[in-house]
Write an enzyme that holds these catalytic residues in place. Structure first.
Site, PDB file in Angstrom:
ATOM      1  CB  SER A  22      -0.471  -0.144   1.200  1.00  0.00           C
ATOM      2  OG  SER A  22      -0.326  -0.230   2.516  1.00  0.00           O
ATOM      3  CG  HIS A  46       4.548   1.143   8.140  1.00  0.00           C
ATOM      4  ND1 HIS A  46       3.943   0.830   6.832  1.00  0.00           N
ATOM      5  CD2 HIS A  46       4.868   2.967   7.710  1.00  0.00           C
ATOM      6  CE1 HIS A  46       3.672   2.118   5.955  1.00  0.00           C
ATOM      7  NE2 HIS A  46       4.095   3.038   6.866  1.00  0.00           N
ATOM      8  CD  GLU A  88       2.672   6.185   6.236  1.00  0.00           C
ATOM      9  OE1 GLU A  88       1.666   7.293   6.758  1.00  0.00           O
ATOM     10  OE2 GLU A  88       3.123   5.433   5.830  1.00  0.00           O
TER      11      GLU A  88
HETATM   12  N1  DGL Z   1       1.115  -2.143   4.719  1.00  0.00           N
HETATM   13  C1  DGL Z   1       0.492  -2.176   5.197  1.00  0.00           C
HETATM   14  C2  DGL Z   1       0.456  -2.871   5.965  1.00  0.00           C
HETATM   15  O1  DGL Z   1       1.496  -4.154   6.180  1.00  0.00           O
HETATM   16  C3  DGL Z   1       0.355  -1.134   6.414  1.00  0.00           C
HETATM   17  C4  DGL Z   1       0.267   0.155   5.984  1.00  0.00           C
HETATM   18  C5  DGL Z   1      -1.605   0.676   5.171  1.00  0.00           C
HETATM   19  O2  DGL Z   1      -2.074   0.784   6.275  1.00  0.00           O
HETATM   20  O3  DGL Z   1      -1.886   0.384   4.232  1.00  0.00           O
HETATM   21  O4  DGL Z   1      -0.772  -4.158   6.453  1.00  0.00           O
END
Ligand code: DGL
Length: 276
Positions: free
Chosen positions: A15, A190, A156
């Site tokens: 994402s 993250h 972030e």
């Molecule tokens: N990349 C998302 C995950 O690993 C976290 C960031 C988001 O909420 O998009 O769940």
């Protein structure tokens, strides 16, 4: 398998930029492979969205990666792995794998107390995908899920240590101290950046399940099985695509993957071409 397919790149998507933690794992385990990364920075966060929307975004990105000629796809996003992987597996003819099973496998291997905490976005925890994956490995393991919605914006904002970070970690996880949990799954791209502060706040000898490395090893096995490993001895190439480019995302990208090139391309996810 033809040499062309073997030398095709591996697609990785998330994402946003957090999935670069998984790309780092792929680099370490599969240093000869070309990689194409897509981060949907225009539509992040996915962790608060419905499974239907996350599946649709994932589907669009997989098509984009297919058009780039990838030979396999890694879903680096935990939320997408939890919500969309079964559908994507059915729809795609390419090998595709996510990070949930990998994180579950590593956690089940390392726990001694047999009590595992899974940390993730609201969507990931609500889906119970980690619960199912861990129970499938060993139904006797006790799993405690914790949604930690502030962890993504914290990372972030660069808040990964200090009193504020410690306070937020305490808020979500303080109650785990009495639970004999010895292993935590960082079930979100993250969260590896918060591993130190989580260890500090929870204390003890905490094992941290590393989904990124385990997923890379699973992919290596899969490529070997399907005779898809890249035989080329040349230096591998990496390409980075993002649906938005802002200084904040670029800063975080550099924090996760120092040396990431400046020339990341922007892809318009609103365009017909992307959606079709
Ligand atoms: N990349 C998302 C995950 O690993 C976290 C960031 C988001 O909420 O998009 O769940």
């Amino acid at each position: 398998m033809s040499p062309k397919e073997r030398s095709a790149p591996i697609g990785v998507f998330d994402s946003g930029v957090g999935g670069l933690t998984v790309l780092g794992g792929l680099r370490a385990v599969l240093p000869g492979e070309d990689l194409i990364y897509f981060g949907d920075t225009a539509r992040i966060p996915w962790g608060i969205k419905s499974p239907q929307v996350v599946t649709q975004f994932s589907r669009e990105i997989c098509r984009f990666l297919e058009r780039k000629g990838v030979k396999a796809i890694v879903v680096a996003c935990n939320t997408a792995s939890a919500a969309a992987l079964p559908v994507l597996e059915q729809e795609l003819s390419l090998p595709i794998l996510g990070v949930v099973r990998a994180g579950a496998r590593h956690a089940a291997q390392v726990t001694r107390t047999r009590r595992i905490a899974v940390l993730g976005t609201e969507a990931t925890i609500r889906s119970r995908a980690y619960h199912r994956a861990i129970e499938a490995i060993d139904p006797g393991l006790r799993i405690l899920g914790r949604a930690c919605p502030l962890f993504v914006p914290m990372v972030e904002e660069g808040i990964v240590d200090g009193p504020l970070a410690e306070g937020i970690v305490e808020h979500y996880l303080g109650d785990l101290r009495g639970e004999e949990v010895d292993t935590i799954v960082l079930g979100c791209t993250h969260y590896p950046l918060l591993a130190d502060v989580i260890r500090k706040v929870l204390g003890g000898d905490l094992q941290v399940a590393d989904a990124a490395r385990t997923a890379a090893m699973e992919l290596k096995d899969l490529l070997e099985e399907q005779d898809l490993l890249n035989p080329s001895l040349g230096p591998p190439s990496e390409q980075f695509f993002f649906s938005d480019r802002t200084p904040a995302f670029q800063r975080l990208a550099r924090l996760i993957l120092p040396g990431i090139p400046e020339d990341m391309e922007r892809v318009d996810v609103e365009s017909e071409d992307f959606r079709s």
